[in-house]
Motif scaffolding. Structure first.
Motif, mmCIF file in Angstrom:
data_model
loop_
_atom_site.group_PDB
_atom_site.id
_atom_site.type_symbol
_atom_site.label_atom_id
_atom_site.label_comp_id
_atom_site.label_asym_id
_atom_site.label_seq_id
_atom_site.Cartn_x
_atom_site.Cartn_y
_atom_site.Cartn_z
ATOM 1 N N LYS A 140 7.301 22.224 -7.575
ATOM 2 C CA LYS A 140 6.629 21.452 -6.530
ATOM 3 C C LYS A 140 5.513 22.266 -5.881
ATOM 4 N N ASP A 143 10.698 9.796 -2.468
ATOM 5 C CA ASP A 143 9.601 10.283 -1.617
ATOM 6 C C ASP A 143 8.302 10.399 -2.413
ATOM 7 N N TYR A 144 8.430 10.886 -3.645
ATOM 8 C CA TYR A 144 7.226 11.040 -4.481
ATOM 9 C C TYR A 144 6.581 9.675 -4.728
ATOM 10 N N ARG A 146 19.982 14.486 -2.807
ATOM 11 C CA ARG A 146 18.646 14.965 -2.450
ATOM 12 C C ARG A 146 17.635 14.723 -3.562
ATOM 13 N N TYR A 147 18.068 14.885 -4.811
ATOM 14 C CA TYR A 147 17.124 14.689 -5.917
ATOM 15 C C TYR A 147 16.648 13.246 -5.969
ATOM 16 N N LEU A 199 13.219 16.376 -11.590
ATOM 17 C CA LEU A 199 14.023 15.721 -10.562
ATOM 18 C C LEU A 199 15.001 14.717 -11.171
ATOM 19 N N TRP A 209 14.168 12.808 -3.202
ATOM 20 C CA TRP A 209 12.876 13.443 -3.486
ATOM 21 C C TRP A 209 12.054 12.608 -4.464
ATOM 22 N N GLU A 227 17.741 23.955 -8.263
ATOM 23 C CA GLU A 227 17.026 23.684 -7.018
ATOM 24 C C GLU A 227 15.822 24.619 -6.869
#
Length: 217
Positions: free
Chosen positions: A33, A68-69, A61-62, A49, A65, A26
């Protein structure tokens, strides 16, 4: 202290300890990032990720993320392809369904988008964002349907076609009312305007007036 070279240095030592590998991973992800500058950096970040998501499948969460990217990058096709890969690996990945819904919504494929949001909300009935996006997408579907069904000269709808639009709006209202029930203080999403639109469009003046007072609160 944002001393990223040393952040990476010590995290790479810590990652060799299986008891600390998750925390170290993490830290490395966040360090990458925060220091991305080139396209290569970005590719390496996404690769990190994806590897972390595979290594720690129970840490969603990964996955979130990555989604999200792709969402921020504006590549709806890449987002949809990635979401399909995630769903193939885990059919209960609620985040993947929401991200696929986002991709489809960008493509104005509202029926398919809504089904994705519904699936995410079915997996987790407390997933407020999924219910909210289902309601918002159904509203977009209603607007598009109204435009498609309206008389090209007058812009008016027949009674039958008006009922079709109303049915979609009522379904949108159901989801948005559920969001209000789950998040009455609007801590996760500000549902006020979207629900106000539903009441206004459906001619429910009393409820629309009630929410209008809340719009600027």
């Amino acid at each position: 202290g944002k001393d990223y070279p040393n952040v990476v240095k010590y995290a790479q030592v810590a990652i060799e300890d299986t008891a600390k590998a998750k925390d170290a991973t993490e830290i490395l992800v966040f360090a990458k990032k925060e220091t991305m500058k080139t396209k290569q950096d970005t590719l390496e970040y996404i690769d990190m990720l994806k590897k972390a998501s595979k290594q720690f499948p129970n840490d969603n969460r990964y996955s979130a993320w990555i989604g999200d990217y792709y969402l921020q990058s504006g590549s709806a096709n890449e987002l949809a392809e990635w979401a399909d890969e995630e769903i193939a690996k885990n059919a209960e990945n609620k985040f993947a369904y929401v991200f696929k819904g986002e991709a489809l919504r960008q493509m104005e494929k509202f029926d398919e988008a809504v089904e994705c949001y519904k699936k995410a909300f079915e997996i987790d009935p407390t997933y407020i964002a999924a219910a909210y996006q289902a309601g918002v997408s159904l509203n977009s579907k209603a607007i598009k349907l109204k435009d498609e069904l309206a008389d090209k000269k007058t812009g008016m709808l027949t009674t039958a076609n008006a009922d079709k639009v109303k049915a979609v709006l009522n379904e949108a209202k159901t989801y948005l009312e559920k969001v209000r029930e789950l998040d009455p203080d609007r801590e996760q999403v500000n549902w006020t305007y979207a629900l106000y639109q539903m009441y206004y469009s459906l001619g429910d003046k009393a409820k629309a007036d009630e929410l209008e007072k809340m719009l600027n609160q």
